[in-house]
Write a protein that holds these residues in place. Structure first.
Motif, PDB file in Angstrom:
ATOM      1  N   GLU A 189      44.665  22.888  47.129  1.00 28.76           N
ATOM      2  CA  GLU A 189      45.810  22.439  46.433  1.00 28.76           C
ATOM      3  C   GLU A 189      46.206  22.989  45.178  1.00 28.76           C
ATOM      4  O   GLU A 189      47.077  23.137  44.446  1.00 28.76           O
ATOM      5  N   HIS A 190      44.937  23.232  44.489  1.00 28.54           N
ATOM      6  CA  HIS A 190      45.076  23.326  42.867  1.00 28.54           C
ATOM      7  C   HIS A 190      44.052  24.423  42.372  1.00 28.54           C
ATOM      8  O   HIS A 190      43.822  24.511  41.196  1.00 28.54           O
ATOM      9  N   SER A 216      45.025  23.514  59.098  1.00 25.71           N
ATOM     10  CA  SER A 216      44.595  22.371  58.504  1.00 25.71           C
ATOM     11  C   SER A 216      45.064  21.130  59.375  1.00 25.71           C
ATOM     12  O   SER A 216      46.282  21.025  59.962  1.00 25.71           O
ATOM     13  N   LYS A 220      44.944  17.733  53.230  1.00 25.98           N
ATOM     14  CA  LYS A 220      45.543  18.549  52.315  1.00 25.98           C
ATOM     15  C   LYS A 220      46.148  19.506  53.287  1.00 25.98           C
ATOM     16  O   LYS A 220      45.593  19.898  54.387  1.00 25.98           O
ATOM     17  N   TYR A 221      47.474  19.915  52.783  1.00 29.84           N
ATOM     18  CA  TYR A 221      48.214  20.916  53.774  1.00 29.84           C
ATOM     19  C   TYR A 221      48.633  22.081  52.901  1.00 29.84           C
ATOM     20  O   TYR A 221      50.008  22.665  53.328  1.00 29.84           O
ATOM     21  N   GLY A 222      48.010  22.303  51.752  1.00 31.06           N
ATOM     22  CA  GLY A 222      48.678  23.542  51.033  1.00 31.06           C
ATOM     23  C   GLY A 222      48.093  24.857  51.473  1.00 31.06           C
ATOM     24  O   GLY A 222      48.031  25.481  52.696  1.00 31.06           O
ATOM     25  N   ASN A 224      44.902  27.299  52.907  1.00 30.32           N
ATOM     26  CA  ASN A 224      43.495  27.398  53.287  1.00 30.32           C
ATOM     27  C   ASN A 224      43.091  28.520  53.840  1.00 30.32           C
ATOM     28  O   ASN A 224      43.996  29.733  53.681  1.00 30.32           O
ATOM     29  N   GLU A 327      37.811  21.705  44.968  1.00 27.88           N
ATOM     30  CA  GLU A 327      38.232  20.992  45.957  1.00 27.88           C
ATOM     31  C   GLU A 327      37.461  20.926  47.199  1.00 27.88           C
ATOM     32  O   GLU A 327      37.816  21.084  48.355  1.00 27.88           O
ATOM     33  N   ASN A 376      50.722  25.742  42.189  1.00 33.91           N
ATOM     34  CA  ASN A 376      51.253  26.041  43.697  1.00 33.91           C
ATOM     35  C   ASN A 376      50.445  27.311  44.108  1.00 33.91           C
ATOM     36  O   ASN A 376      50.975  28.442  43.998  1.00 33.91           O
TER      37      ASN A 376
END
Length: 424
Positions: A189-190, A216, A220-222, A224, A327, A376
């Motif tokens: 995510e970062h 995912s 986390k759902y950003g 992948n 992460e 983002n």
């Protein structure tokens, strides 16, 4: 991605979901429920609106933690003295449980470990379409909270292998040995991911690279690796025979949905259950392509050796396990004590290992005070950085370049050691 619609679909705001977040953490992290939350959970259970999977996850974790006096009030939903009578408890919580699973359920509730054959039987049930979601939730929750044994992992691994689609049931003999890369499937995510470039580096060393990934399952759902590789137009393996073709620039992609639709079906369950069960560990060590070396990572340092053991159980000859990746990914941190555990199976079948630590003099040039945090990260920007580095050996982003150079030095040194041990 925790939008209102998403939360509603997966019951994330339900009372039991709140309870799972408290009691479903693990051996040393679970917390007692407040009297107010106990009452909320009880009312949800009695209303008949509780999600069956969450019900099982909640009670499985609660039984492993051990109910407090305040939590004993929840016993009224199942029946008096149910928490001290596993047979009665299981009959009431899982009335539709197939009889052959009953002894396994009682054994789990009693806190006992499963034999390999029992774990295999449980795994087969978890991966089939039979009902009894409450038992499936309870079983994976108990295993997670008390931690799985190696025998249990072996049996569960055999069950997952049985669920492979026909194209992955048999290995093919490739000209070059295979390196498989696998990091947590919920991504980042970062930060930016570097996995495709790692695959490229291994292929430069005369390996075929395969990256295992999936959509995912959370938390986390950003961004992948599934998003990144698909955005880059990577070749998704449909069966092992495709490995005999000329290898793509960033290697092949092994999508869990193509490998095992039954395992992919747990993505939805895991979103609802909130806590990642053993599948999140096991899915990284699956070896359907017959790879010789696994490159993976752990978020919790205490799991580093466990991952190495599981990789060798799954048939890999060598494994590299990164600790303190950004992460939990395969991208090493440059400001923290990142490091690599390298392990091989010796001629007697025993694990033999070494460690490459961040403070080795060879890695001093890559150390920084901080690691950049990206607000983002997107697949588009990440892919652009990867392509720029591939074509130019650098980008305009110093933090990314330094991390790539560190990762290459770290993993290639790990590869040198593994090759020296297994005779490449």
């Amino acid at each position: 991605m925790n939008t209102p619609d998403f939360a509603i679909k997966y019951n994330l705001d339900a009372a039991l979901a709140k309870g799972i977040r408290q009691v479903g953490i693990g051996k040393h992290g679970s917390k007692p429920l407040s009297p107010e939350l106990v009452e909320e959970c009880l009312q949800e259970l009695k209303s008949g609106t509780a999600n069956e999977l969450q019900k099982g996850v909640f009670f499985g974790a609660l039984m492993m933690k051990g109910p407090t006096d305040a939590e004993l009030k929840l016993e009224s939903y199942i029946g008096k003295h149910a928490f001290t009578n596993p047979v009665f408890f299981l009959n009431k919580l899982c009335p539709d449980l197939p009889p052959q699973l009953f002894p396994i359920g009682v054994k789990l509730l009693n806190g006992h470990s499963l034999q390999v054959s029992e774990a295999h039987q449980l795994g087969d049930f978890l991966l089939n379409n039979e009902s009894c979601e409450s038992f499936k939730g309870m079983a994976v929750s108990i295993l997670r909270v008390r931690y799985e044994t190696n025998d249990e992992y072996e049996g569960l691994h055999e069950a997952v292998k049985s669920s492979y689609t026909p194209g992955f049931q048999r290995h093919v003999k490739t000209k070059l040995p295979i390196v498989q890369l696998a990091e947590p499937f919920d991504g980042v995510e970062h930060s930016y991911m570097i996995t495709p470039l790692l695959a490229y580096f291994f292929q430069e060393r005369n390996y075929n690279a395969v990256t295992a990934l999936s959509r995912s399952s959370g938390p986390k759902y950003g961004l992948n690796s599934h998003d990144l590789y698909l955005y880059m137009g990577s070749w998704l393996l449909a069966d092992n025979h495709e490995l005999l073709e000329m290898n793509p620039t960033f290697g092949w992609v092994l999508d869990q949905k193509s490998l095992s639709p039954a395992l992919d079906g747990w993505v939805e369950r895991r979103r609802t259950s909130l806590k990642r069960p053993f599948f999140a560990t096991l899915e990284k060590v699956l070896n359907p392509c017959g790879a010789r070396i696994l490159v993976t990572s752990v978020f919790h340092i205490t799991y580093q050796m466990k991952m190495a053991e599981l990789a060798l159980m799954a048939g890999f000859d060598g494994v590299m396990v990164l600790k303190r990746g950004l992460e939990g990914s395969l991208a090493p941190a440059t400001s923290k004590a990142s490091g690599l555990l390298c392990a091989v199976r010796n001629s007697n079948g025993h694990l033999f290992f070494t460690r490459l630590e961040h403070d080795f003099p060879a890695f001093a040039q890559f150390r920084t005070e901080t690691d950049d945090e990206i607000a983002n990260p997107t697949a588009e920007i990440n892919a652009t950085l990867i392509r720029k580095y591939l074509h130019n050996g650098r980008t305009d982003y110093a933090d990314f370049d330094n991390r790539i150079n560190y990762a290459k030095a770290l993993y290639m040194r790990g590869l040198d050691w593994i090759e020296s041990q297994i005779g490449y």
